[in-house]
Write an enzyme that holds these catalytic residues in place. Structure first.
Site, PDB file in Angstrom:
ATOM      1  N   LYS A 181      -1.671 -22.732   0.658  1.00 60.46           N
ATOM      2  CA  LYS A 181      -0.225 -22.813   0.379  1.00 60.46           C
ATOM      3  C   LYS A 181       0.299 -24.225   0.655  1.00 60.46           C
ATOM      4  O   LYS A 181       1.116 -24.756  -0.096  1.00 60.46           O
ATOM      5  CB  LYS A 181       0.521 -21.779   1.226  1.00 60.46           C
ATOM      6  CG  LYS A 181       0.377 -20.372   0.679  1.00 60.46           C
ATOM      7  CD  LYS A 181       1.102 -20.296  -0.647  1.00 60.46           C
ATOM      8  CE  LYS A 181       1.046 -18.939  -1.267  1.00 60.46           C
ATOM      9  NZ  LYS A 181       1.879 -18.836  -2.462  1.00 60.46           N
TER      10      LYS A 181
ATOM     11  N   TYR B 242      -5.547 -19.136   3.906  1.00 57.61           N
ATOM     12  CA  TYR B 242      -4.334 -18.792   3.147  1.00 57.61           C
ATOM     13  C   TYR B 242      -3.286 -19.894   3.316  1.00 57.61           C
ATOM     14  O   TYR B 242      -2.765 -20.448   2.343  1.00 57.61           O
ATOM     15  CB  TYR B 242      -3.777 -17.440   3.623  1.00 57.61           C
ATOM     16  CG  TYR B 242      -2.354 -17.188   3.183  1.00 57.61           C
ATOM     17  CD1 TYR B 242      -2.036 -17.083   1.828  1.00 57.61           C
ATOM     18  CD2 TYR B 242      -1.321 -17.067   4.106  1.00 57.61           C
ATOM     19  CE1 TYR B 242      -0.723 -16.866   1.415  1.00 57.61           C
ATOM     20  CE2 TYR B 242      -0.015 -16.832   3.705  1.00 57.61           C
ATOM     21  CZ  TYR B 242       0.278 -16.741   2.360  1.00 57.61           C
ATOM     22  OH  TYR B 242       1.573 -16.526   1.950  1.00 57.61           O
TER      23      TYR B 242
ATOM     24  N   GLY C  74       4.832  -8.042  -7.965  1.00 61.00           N
ATOM     25  CA  GLY C  74       4.691  -8.095  -6.513  1.00 61.00           C
ATOM     26  C   GLY C  74       6.010  -7.745  -5.830  1.00 61.00           C
ATOM     27  O   GLY C  74       7.048  -7.576  -6.486  1.00 61.00           O
ATOM     28  N   PHE C  75       5.959  -7.649  -4.529  1.00 58.92           N
ATOM     29  CA  PHE C  75       7.131  -7.272  -3.731  1.00 58.92           C
ATOM     30  C   PHE C  75       8.311  -8.216  -3.987  1.00 58.92           C
ATOM     31  O   PHE C  75       9.398  -7.799  -4.432  1.00 58.92           O
ATOM     32  CB  PHE C  75       6.707  -7.271  -2.260  1.00 58.92           C
ATOM     33  CG  PHE C  75       7.802  -7.174  -1.250  1.00 58.92           C
ATOM     34  CD1 PHE C  75       8.882  -6.314  -1.432  1.00 58.92           C
ATOM     35  CD2 PHE C  75       7.743  -7.937  -0.078  1.00 58.92           C
ATOM     36  CE1 PHE C  75       9.895  -6.221  -0.475  1.00 58.92           C
ATOM     37  CE2 PHE C  75       8.738  -7.843   0.881  1.00 58.92           C
ATOM     38  CZ  PHE C  75       9.815  -6.994   0.679  1.00 58.92           C
ATOM     39  N   ILE C  76       8.092  -9.499  -3.758  1.00 64.56           N
ATOM     40  CA  ILE C  76       9.202 -10.453  -3.887  1.00 64.56           C
ATOM     41  C   ILE C  76       9.529 -10.700  -5.364  1.00 64.56           C
ATOM     42  O   ILE C  76      10.698 -10.756  -5.756  1.00 64.56           O
ATOM     43  CB  ILE C  76       8.865 -11.770  -3.154  1.00 64.56           C
ATOM     44  CG1 ILE C  76       8.726 -11.502  -1.643  1.00 64.56           C
ATOM     45  CG2 ILE C  76       9.921 -12.839  -3.427  1.00 64.56           C
ATOM     46  CD1 ILE C  76       8.195 -12.673  -0.833  1.00 64.56           C
TER      47      ILE C  76
END
Ligand code: NAD
Length: 340
Positions: free
Chosen positions: A157, A153, A11-13
């Site tokens: 979280k 979402y 993923g991006f991070i």
């Protein structure tokens, strides 16, 4: 060499986080399910870059797969677990809540169970600024109540924060939860505004601007975010009763080695200024379509980063102008290579 197990490594991070750990001499095991939420080729390209390091090993699989995390933890015995794998995105959660239940709730449960069996020195898990939900008292502080999430979402979280707290308490597992604020930069996510806007502007298509442009975000540049993560690895939350009293403004639990830390830029920027920075970097104007607020979204975010700075000595400070220019430097050749 210390070993880190990073979930969401394609993923991006996750990709940027693995790069930094590899540069710093860690052995890194990266787990990713390569979900098709967005372009899988971009995820593969990130993993390919990580695979240039001998000290990186990729494992393809979903965190919620029974026994996968358990066997990976048994085999690698990581010093540090960084759990970033998740179904991300506020808007997608309106129509696809089940994938959030599976990846975020069941997935995090499997990560926690495996950590209970093979405790790492420190576990660090990604939460989000969306956990602050409808709060309007800004900047957001970690010690504020955050009970009114606006999307499923955000609800998943926030739930993972609580799940991790109970494991930290019951099994003496040191846990840091990150609340990330709108992260952007090279190798970014195609479903996020900057990437979508750049693609549309260069294709001479209109960009969609929600809440008629009345949006403010604490945009956080990826390199700053990764520096913060890297430094927080060594800021292991102390166990209750370990000595010092909990300092004012510290989110440290009174009953567990657990805390939540904002990672943001501490500077809320108007969406229209963010778009202007992109237009400047691209050297062309966007055609703009103004739309109402999207369900589940909030009009503004801003992080108080005093706790991050107190724990690490670091304060993210990349300006949107600079960060967006660096994104465009990466995006232009990437888009050219991937045309057609
Ligand atoms: N980017 C942001 O602005 C932002 C803001 C707040 C929080 N976060 C959180 O940070 C984390 C990383 O986000 P990102 O922006 O890199 O998103 P991303 O979608 O680029 O990365 C998530 C990675 O996890 C993988 N994944 C998804 N479900 C999985 C599963 N069940 N098992 C294994 N792998 C799975 C995906 O394939 C993807 O490569 C996420 O937990 C996200 O919720 C991101």
């Amino acid at each position: 060499m210390p070993t880190a197990l990073v979930t969401g490594s394609a993923g991006f991070i996750g990709f940027h986080c693995c790069q930094r750990l590899l540069q710093d001499g860690y052995d890194v095991v990266g787990l990713d399910a390569m979900t098709d939420y967005y372009d899988v080729a971009l995820k593969e390209a990130r993993h390919d870059m990580l695979a240039e390091h001998d000290t990186f090993r990729a494992v393809i699989g979903a965190v919620e797969t029974p026994d996968l995390m358990m066997s990976l933890m048994a085999e690698t015995r990581p010093d540090v677990v960084i759990h970033l794998a998740a179904q991300a995105g506020v808007r997608y959660s309106i129509d696809n809540p089940r994938s959030y239940l599976e990846s975020n709730l069941i997935g995090t449960f499997e990560v926690l169970e495996a950590a209970r069996a093979y405790p790492p020195r420190h576990m660090l898990l990604a939460s989000t600024s969306s956990a602050y939900g409808s709060n309007t008292d800004m900047p957001y502080r970690e010690t504020q109540k955050a009970d009114h999430q606006m999307s499923f979402y955000a609800a998943t979280k926030k739930a993972t924060e609580n799940m991790a707290h109970s494991y930290a308490h019951l099994y003496d597992l040191p846990v840091t939860m990150f609340r990330f604020f709108t992260v952007y930069g090279p190798w970014g996510r195609p479903d996020m505004a900057l990437f979508k806007f750049a693609r549309a502007i260069l294709a001479d298509e209109p960009i969609e601007i929600y809440n008629h442009g009345e949006m403010k975000r604490d945009f956080t540049y990826i390199d700053d975010l990764v520096t913060a993560i890297r430094l927080l690895i060594d800021a292991v939350p102390p166990r209750p009763g370990a000595g010092a009293a909990v300092a004012e403004g510290d989110s440290l639990s009174p009953v567990a080695p657990w805390r939540v830390v904002n990672i943001g830029n501490a500077n809320s920027v108007q969406l229209m200024d963010y778009i202007a920075a992109l237009e400047t970097a691209l050297g062309c104007q966007a055609q703009k379509t103004y739309l109402p607020m999207q369900a589940g979204d909030v009009p503004a975010t801003c992080a108080d980063t005093a706790l991050l700075t107190r724990l690490t000595g670091f304060a993210p400070n990349t300006s949107v102008r600079e960060g967006v220019a660096r994104f465009v430097e990466w995006y232009r050749p990437y888009a050219t290579r991937n045309q057609g």
